[in-house]
Structures are given as structure tokens and as C-alpha cells.
Design a protein around this motif. Structure first.
Motif, PDB file in Angstrom:
ATOM      1  N   ARG A  16       0.616  -1.624   0.238  1.00  0.00           N
ATOM      2  CA  ARG A  16       0.360  -0.235   0.282  1.00  0.00           C
ATOM      3  C   ARG A  16       0.920   1.273  -0.387  1.00  0.00           C
ATOM      4  N   LYS A  17       0.974   2.182  -0.426  1.00  0.00           N
ATOM      5  CA  LYS A  17       1.274   3.531  -0.973  1.00  0.00           C
ATOM      6  C   LYS A  17       1.069   4.510   1.261  1.00  0.00           C
ATOM      7  N   VAL A  18      -0.169   4.462   1.377  1.00  0.00           N
ATOM      8  CA  VAL A  18      -0.274   5.109   2.468  1.00  0.00           C
ATOM      9  C   VAL A  18      -0.953   3.963   3.599  1.00  0.00           C
ATOM     10  N   ILE A  19      -0.040   3.700   4.608  1.00  0.00           N
ATOM     11  CA  ILE A  19      -0.392   2.711   5.681  1.00  0.00           C
ATOM     12  C   ILE A  19      -1.169   3.574   7.173  1.00  0.00           C
ATOM     13  N   PRO A  20      -2.384   3.535   7.310  1.00  0.00           N
ATOM     14  CA  PRO A  20      -2.593   3.880   9.195  1.00  0.00           C
ATOM     15  C   PRO A  20      -2.306   3.115   9.874  1.00  0.00           C
ATOM     16  N   PRO A 106      -2.497  20.655   9.169  1.00  0.00           N
ATOM     17  CA  PRO A 106      -3.100  19.713   8.502  1.00  0.00           C
ATOM     18  C   PRO A 106      -5.007  20.622   7.986  1.00  0.00           C
ATOM     19  N   GLY A 107      -5.393  21.228   8.962  1.00  0.00           N
ATOM     20  CA  GLY A 107      -6.396  21.776   8.181  1.00  0.00           C
ATOM     21  C   GLY A 107      -7.544  20.660   8.682  1.00  0.00           C
ATOM     22  N   GLU A 108      -9.118  20.868   8.178  1.00  0.00           N
ATOM     23  CA  GLU A 108     -10.262  19.913   8.268  1.00  0.00           C
ATOM     24  C   GLU A 108      -9.769  18.994   7.888  1.00  0.00           C
ATOM     25  N   LEU A 109     -10.433  19.272   6.343  1.00  0.00           N
ATOM     26  CA  LEU A 109     -10.193  18.208   5.688  1.00  0.00           C
ATOM     27  C   LEU A 109      -9.131  16.963   5.625  1.00  0.00           C
ATOM     28  N   LEU A 110      -7.453  17.186   6.023  1.00  0.00           N
ATOM     29  CA  LEU A 110      -6.726  16.725   6.180  1.00  0.00           C
ATOM     30  C   LEU A 110      -6.866  15.671   7.494  1.00  0.00           C
ATOM     31  N   ARG A 111      -6.721  16.377   8.621  1.00  0.00           N
ATOM     32  CA  ARG A 111      -7.203  15.999   9.834  1.00  0.00           C
ATOM     33  C   ARG A 111      -8.466  14.464   9.859  1.00  0.00           C
ATOM     34  N   ALA A 112      -9.627  15.410   9.005  1.00  0.00           N
ATOM     35  CA  ALA A 112     -10.905  13.945   8.914  1.00  0.00           C
ATOM     36  C   ALA A 112     -10.402  13.039   7.758  1.00  0.00           C
ATOM     37  N   ASP A 116     -10.155   9.363   9.271  1.00  0.00           N
ATOM     38  CA  ASP A 116     -11.284   8.094   9.194  1.00  0.00           C
ATOM     39  C   ASP A 116     -11.022   7.109   8.345  1.00  0.00           C
ATOM     40  N   LEU A 117      -9.118   7.019   7.255  1.00  0.00           N
ATOM     41  CA  LEU A 117      -8.050   6.465   7.435  1.00  0.00           C
ATOM     42  C   LEU A 117      -7.895   5.558   8.394  1.00  0.00           C
ATOM     43  N   CYS A 118      -7.589   5.991   9.197  1.00  0.00           N
ATOM     44  CA  CYS A 118      -7.163   4.944  10.855  1.00  0.00           C
ATOM     45  C   CYS A 118      -7.964   4.166  11.002  1.00  0.00           C
ATOM     46  N   ALA A 119      -9.951   4.886  11.322  1.00  0.00           N
ATOM     47  CA  ALA A 119     -10.772   4.459  11.684  1.00  0.00           C
ATOM     48  C   ALA A 119     -10.819   3.005  10.331  1.00  0.00           C
ATOM     49  N   ALA A 120     -10.813   2.701   9.362  1.00  0.00           N
ATOM     50  CA  ALA A 120     -11.490   2.071   8.327  1.00  0.00           C
ATOM     51  C   ALA A 120     -11.039   0.470   8.974  1.00  0.00           C
ATOM     52  N   GLY A 121     -11.523  -0.018   8.587  1.00  0.00           N
ATOM     53  CA  GLY A 121     -11.336  -1.931   8.862  1.00  0.00           C
ATOM     54  C   GLY A 121     -10.315  -2.474   7.370  1.00  0.00           C
ATOM     55  N   ALA A 122     -10.446  -4.156   8.105  1.00  0.00           N
ATOM     56  CA  ALA A 122      -9.455  -4.564   7.363  1.00  0.00           C
ATOM     57  C   ALA A 122     -10.604  -4.845   5.929  1.00  0.00           C
ATOM     58  N   ALA A 130     -10.633   2.516   2.057  1.00  0.00           N
ATOM     59  CA  ALA A 130      -9.312   3.630   2.230  1.00  0.00           C
ATOM     60  C   ALA A 130      -8.859   3.658   0.237  1.00  0.00           C
ATOM     61  N   ALA A 131      -9.129   3.071  -0.279  1.00  0.00           N
ATOM     62  CA  ALA A 131      -8.977   2.735  -2.018  1.00  0.00           C
ATOM     63  C   ALA A 131      -9.733   5.045  -2.056  1.00  0.00           C
ATOM     64  N   LEU A 132     -10.257   5.122  -2.163  1.00  0.00           N
ATOM     65  CA  LEU A 132     -11.169   6.062  -2.138  1.00  0.00           C
ATOM     66  C   LEU A 132     -10.191   7.338  -1.204  1.00  0.00           C
ATOM     67  N   LEU A 133      -9.249   7.377   0.399  1.00  0.00           N
ATOM     68  CA  LEU A 133      -9.239   8.261   0.969  1.00  0.00           C
ATOM     69  C   LEU A 133      -7.696   8.517   1.018  1.00  0.00           C
ATOM     70  N   GLU A 134      -6.576   7.388   0.341  1.00  0.00           N
ATOM     71  CA  GLU A 134      -5.825   7.480  -0.260  1.00  0.00           C
ATOM     72  C   GLU A 134      -4.669   8.430  -0.841  1.00  0.00           C
ATOM     73  N   PRO A 135      -5.895   8.411  -2.341  1.00  0.00           N
ATOM     74  CA  PRO A 135      -5.168  10.030  -3.322  1.00  0.00           C
ATOM     75  C   PRO A 135      -5.522  10.742  -2.806  1.00  0.00           C
ATOM     76  N   LEU A 136      -6.955  11.348  -2.102  1.00  0.00           N
ATOM     77  CA  LEU A 136      -6.816  12.855  -1.675  1.00  0.00           C
ATOM     78  C   LEU A 136      -5.975  13.364  -0.209  1.00  0.00           C
ATOM     79  N   ILE A 137      -5.521  11.940   0.480  1.00  0.00           N
ATOM     80  CA  ILE A 137      -4.281  11.621   1.625  1.00  0.00           C
ATOM     81  C   ILE A 137      -3.754  13.167   0.969  1.00  0.00           C
ATOM     82  N   LEU A 138      -2.952  11.674   0.358  1.00  0.00           N
ATOM     83  CA  LEU A 138      -1.571  12.394  -0.979  1.00  0.00           C
ATOM     84  C   LEU A 138      -1.581  13.616  -1.069  1.00  0.00           C
ATOM     85  N   ASP A 139      -3.062  13.922  -1.929  1.00  0.00           N
ATOM     86  CA  ASP A 139      -2.684  15.037  -2.781  1.00  0.00           C
ATOM     87  C   ASP A 139      -2.788  16.527  -1.439  1.00  0.00           C
TER      88      ASP A 139
END
Length: 264
Positions: A16-20, A106-112, A116-122, A130-139
Motif C-alpha cells: 500500500r502507498k499509505v499505511i495507517p 493539517p486543516g479540517e479536511l486532512l485531519r478528517a 477516517d483512514l485510521c478507523a477504516a477496517g481491514a 481506503a482506496a478512496l481516501l489514500e489519493p486524497l490524503i496524498l494530495d
């Protein structure tokens, strides 16, 4: 620093590109010096995290996040009970791989998105999220504004000075003189004073005051009372602490708190 430990991830997770990761620590907990092959974003939702690299002491609260570059040696110390949310990021996924460390607001959007990514289950639903959140977080990390007001302090490389600084970071209330510290590390006061200037750009007294100032701002930000901070940082009373705080920052502790509340 002590010899650093290399932290790695399993093959499946490592793809994964981002591991929470969500981590909770008791007050006083310590992560020994280590390095990652990935960049690491550290964010504390509660408590204070002191992060020490070979060059800098960073103090992280919920106001800021710190992006630590891959291969950067660092150790973590927890002040108060800490809830930390962290991301391990493939350096190639960042627009500009971080060579060292970068504090960000971080700003509200990055913080949220981070929470959310850290709370996402496996499970399958968590993987889709996670597939939706990861590119948003990287940007958002790539475009996040810097945090010039993040608490930081230069650290010396000289082992004698490093010993003094590490002791003061652990016990900022210590009021021993430069000569007393010099005797403890086996050097003259003049030698230690000269090396402090050369390696940090500050005198010993300025360095200790800036440490206390950074600690004070961090503790105020997480709700510590000024009178408690004065005692914890070695000041005779709250009034003496307030005088120091105003001299260093231009505002009183109460004005600092109001300003922080207005910007939250």
C-alpha cells in the motif's frame, strides 16, 4: 542518539502507498531511535509528542502534524496520555519526497481524512474506503501549508552538549548553571558555551529559555493551567512564568490561549 532500529512492514501491507496506524501511549512512554524506509506523518489527537531527530527537537500537538522523511532517524517521547494517528507513506507517492522533516498545518479536511483512514477496517468495505481516501490524503499532504509556528529547537551534535540538552528536555525545570552542567560532562564552562553558540546559534541560556517556551506553548495548547506549567518548568511562581512568556512571545499566556481558541 542510540543506534537506530529499522522498522519494516509485512509484504501484504507494504504494497500500500499509505499505511495507517492508531497508537495510544501512557504518559512518559518512549519509542527508541529508529528509521523507516517510508516517510511518516505524525499527528496527535491528544497529548504532546516530542520528536527528536539528530538535528532538531520537534514538539507536536493537535495544532500541527510532522512529516518525517524516509531514512530520518527519530525517537518519540510522550507527555501526558497520547493518542497518535500516523501514516507511513511510500516516498515515491509524494510529489516531492521529504529529505528531512516538514511541519504542516493539517486543516479540517486532512485531519478528517486521516482519522477516517485510521478507523477504516481491514474488511472489503474498509479497503474500498481506503482506496478512496489514500489519493486524497496524498494530495492534501503535498499541498498542505507549512506551520512556521510549530515548536522546534536545534539540537547539537557534540555528545557533551547532547547529554545536557537531553537531560533538560526530560526535566525542563532543572535550573543548574552552565558551569555545573559543564563539570558534569567533563568540560569547562567556556568550552561548552562556545560549542553551544557554534552548533545551535544560541547561548546556553537562550537555548534553555526557548525549550521552556516551546514546552509552555505546547502545554497551554493542550489545556494545562499556567500555574501548573510554571511549576513544571522551574519558575518561582505563575507571575514569573507570565513575565518570561510575554518577553518571549509578546503576549501573556491568557492572550495566547484566546488567540489559539480564535484560530481553532
Amino acid at each position: 542518539m542510540a543506534q537506530a532500529k529499522l522498522q519494516t512492514f509485512g509484504d501484504g501491507v507494504g504494497a500500500r502507498k499509505v499505511i495507517p496506524q492508531s497508537l495510544d501511549y501512557a504518559s512518559g512512554s518512549h519509542e527508541i531511535a529508529h528509521i523507516h524506509h517510508r516517510a511518516q506523518l505524525v499527528y496527535a489527537t491528544r497529548g504532546i509528542v516530542r520528536i527528536m531527530t539528530p538535528e532538531t527537537l520537534w514538539i507536536v500537538t493537535s495544532d500541527h502534524a510532522l512529516l518525517i522523511g524516509s531514512q530520518v532517524e527519530h525517537e518519540l517521547h510522550m507527555l501526558g496520555e497520547v493518542s497518535m494517528r500516523t501514516l507511513y507513506i511510500d516516498p515515491a507517492a509524494l510529489a516531492e519526497p521529504e529529505p528531512r522533516c516538514r511541519p504542516i498545518a493539517p486543516g479540517e479536511l486532512l485531519r478528517a481524512a486521516l482519522l477516517d483512514l485510521c478507523a477504516a477496517g481491514a474488511d472489503t468495505a474498509g479497503a474500498r474506503r481506503a482506496a478512496l481516501l489514500e489519493p486524497l490524503i496524498l494530495d492534501l499532504i503535498d499541498t498542505a501549508p507549512g506551520a512556521p509556528d510549530a515548536a522546534r529547537l536545534p539540537l547539537p551534535a557534540d555528545e557533551r552538549l547532547r547529554q545536557i540538552c537531553t537531560s533538560l528536555i526530560a526535566q525542563a525545570a532543572n535550573n543548574e548553571t552552565l558551569e555545573e552542567w559543564a563539570a558534569r560532562v567533563g568540560a569547562s564552562g567556556r568550552t561548552i558555551a562556545r560549542h553551544f553558540r557554534v552548533e545551535t546559534g544560541l547561548s546556553f541560556g537562550q537555548w534553555r529559555e526557548q525549550l521552556r517556551m516551546a514546552e509552555a506553548m505546547s502545554r497551554l495548547a493542550v489545556g494545562h493551567a499556567p500555574a501548573d506549567i510554571a511549576r513544571e518548568l522551574g519558575y518561582a511562581d505563575a507571575r514569573t512564568f507570565a513575565v518570561m512568556f510575554r518577553r518571549a512571545s509578546g503576549v501573556s499566556p491568557q492572550q495566547f490561549l484566546r488567540r489559539e481558541g480564535a484560530s481553532a
